[in-house]
Scaffold this motif. Structure first.
Motif, short mmCIF file in Angstrom:
data_model
loop_
_atom_site.label_atom_id
_atom_site.label_comp_id
_atom_site.label_asym_id
_atom_site.label_seq_id
_atom_site.Cartn_x
_atom_site.Cartn_y
_atom_site.Cartn_z
N LYS A 3 0.81 -1.20 0.12
CA LYS A 3 0.16 0.23 0.06
C LYS A 3 0.95 1.18 0.02
CE LYS A 3 -4.08 -1.71 2.67
NZ LYS A 3 -4.78 -1.34 4.14
N GLU A 13 -0.98 12.66 -5.73
CA GLU A 13 -2.34 13.35 -6.12
C GLU A 13 -2.42 14.66 -5.49
OE1 GLU A 13 -5.69 10.65 -5.12
OE2 GLU A 13 -4.29 8.85 -5.29
N THR A 93 -6.14 11.87 9.57
CA THR A 93 -6.18 10.99 8.32
C THR A 93 -5.86 9.47 9.02
OG1 THR A 93 -3.57 11.02 8.12
CG2 THR A 93 -5.01 12.78 6.85
N THR A 95 -6.24 6.34 6.64
CA THR A 95 -6.19 5.55 5.32
C THR A 95 -5.90 6.54 4.29
OG1 THR A 95 -8.28 5.61 4.72
CG2 THR A 95 -7.86 3.75 5.92
N HIS A 97 -7.63 6.57 1.46
CA HIS A 97 -8.77 7.23 1.09
C HIS A 97 -8.93 8.69 1.92
CE1 HIS A 97 -12.94 7.74 0.23
NE2 HIS A 97 -13.15 7.93 1.57
N VAL A 98 -8.83 8.56 3.18
CA VAL A 98 -8.89 9.71 4.03
C VAL A 98 -7.91 11.09 3.52
CG1 VAL A 98 -8.89 10.92 6.33
CG2 VAL A 98 -10.09 8.52 5.88
N ARG A 100 -6.82 11.35 0.53
CA ARG A 100 -7.49 11.87 -0.71
C ARG A 100 -8.50 12.92 -0.36
NH1 ARG A 100 -6.47 6.42 -2.03
NH2 ARG A 100 -4.89 6.07 -3.60
N LYS A 101 -9.31 12.51 0.48
CA LYS A 101 -10.38 13.43 0.97
C LYS A 101 -9.68 14.79 1.63
CE LYS A 101 -14.24 13.70 4.07
NZ LYS A 101 -15.02 13.00 5.17
#
Length: 136
Positions: A3, A13, A93, A95, A97-98, A100-101
Motif C-alpha cells: 500500500k 495526488e 487521516t 487511510t 482514502h482519507v 485523498r479526501k
C-alpha cells in the motif's frame, strides 16, 4: 504490491491538486520535503504535509510569511476569512482514502483564501491565526 504511504498518496495526488498555486498565483515549486511538499514565492510559502505522532496521523496545510516570520494553519485562515467552519478543512487521516479526501478539502479551501492572501490584508490574517486553531 504494498500500500502507498500517506506521504506517497499526498505527493502523487496532492501535487496536481495544488498546481493552481503555480498557475494562478505565481508560486514556484513544488519542492518535495520529507513529509510532503511546499510552494513558495517571495512573500508567501504554502506547505502541505502528512504527519504521524503518538500513533495518530494527520494532514496539515500551513501558510507562512517569510518576511515577518509568521505562519498559520489553513483551517484558521479559512474561518478568519468568513468562508466556513473549521470542520471544512479536516486534519485527521489514516487511510489513503482519507488522505485523498483531505487533499480535496484543503485545495478547495485554499483557493478562496488565496484571493485574500494576495491582497493587503495578508499579514493581518496570518497574525490573527498564528499559533491558533481559530482566529482571535
Amino acid at each position: 504490491m504494498p500500500k502507498p504511504t500517506p506521504v506517497q498518496v499526498l505527493r502523487d495526488e496532492g501535487l496536481p491538486a495544488f498546481a493552481f498555486l503555480v498557475e494562478r498565483h505565481d508560486f514556484l515549486g513544488p519542492e518535495l520535503v520529507e513529509d510532503g511538499f511546499l510552494f513558495h514565492r517571495p512573500d508567501l510559502r504554502v506547505s502541505v504535509t502528512s504527519w504521524t505522532w503518538n500513533g495518530e496521523r494527520g494532514f496539515t496545510t500551513r501558510v507562512s510569511l517569510p518576511d515577518v516570520v509568521m505562519s498559520a494553519d489553513l483551517g484558521c485562515l479559512y474561518v478568519a476569512c468568513g468562508l466556513g467552519p473549521l470542520q471544512a478543512v479536516g486534519g485527521s487521516t489514516g487511510t489513503a482514502h482519507v488522505v485523498r479526501k483531505r487533499i480535496a478539502e484543503h485545495a478547495a479551501a485554499l483557493r478562496p483564501v488565496m484571493r485574500r492572501l494576495d491582497g493587503p490584508e495578508r499579514v493581518e490574517l496570518v497574525r490573527r491565526c498564528r499559533g491558533r486553531l481559530l482566529p482571535d
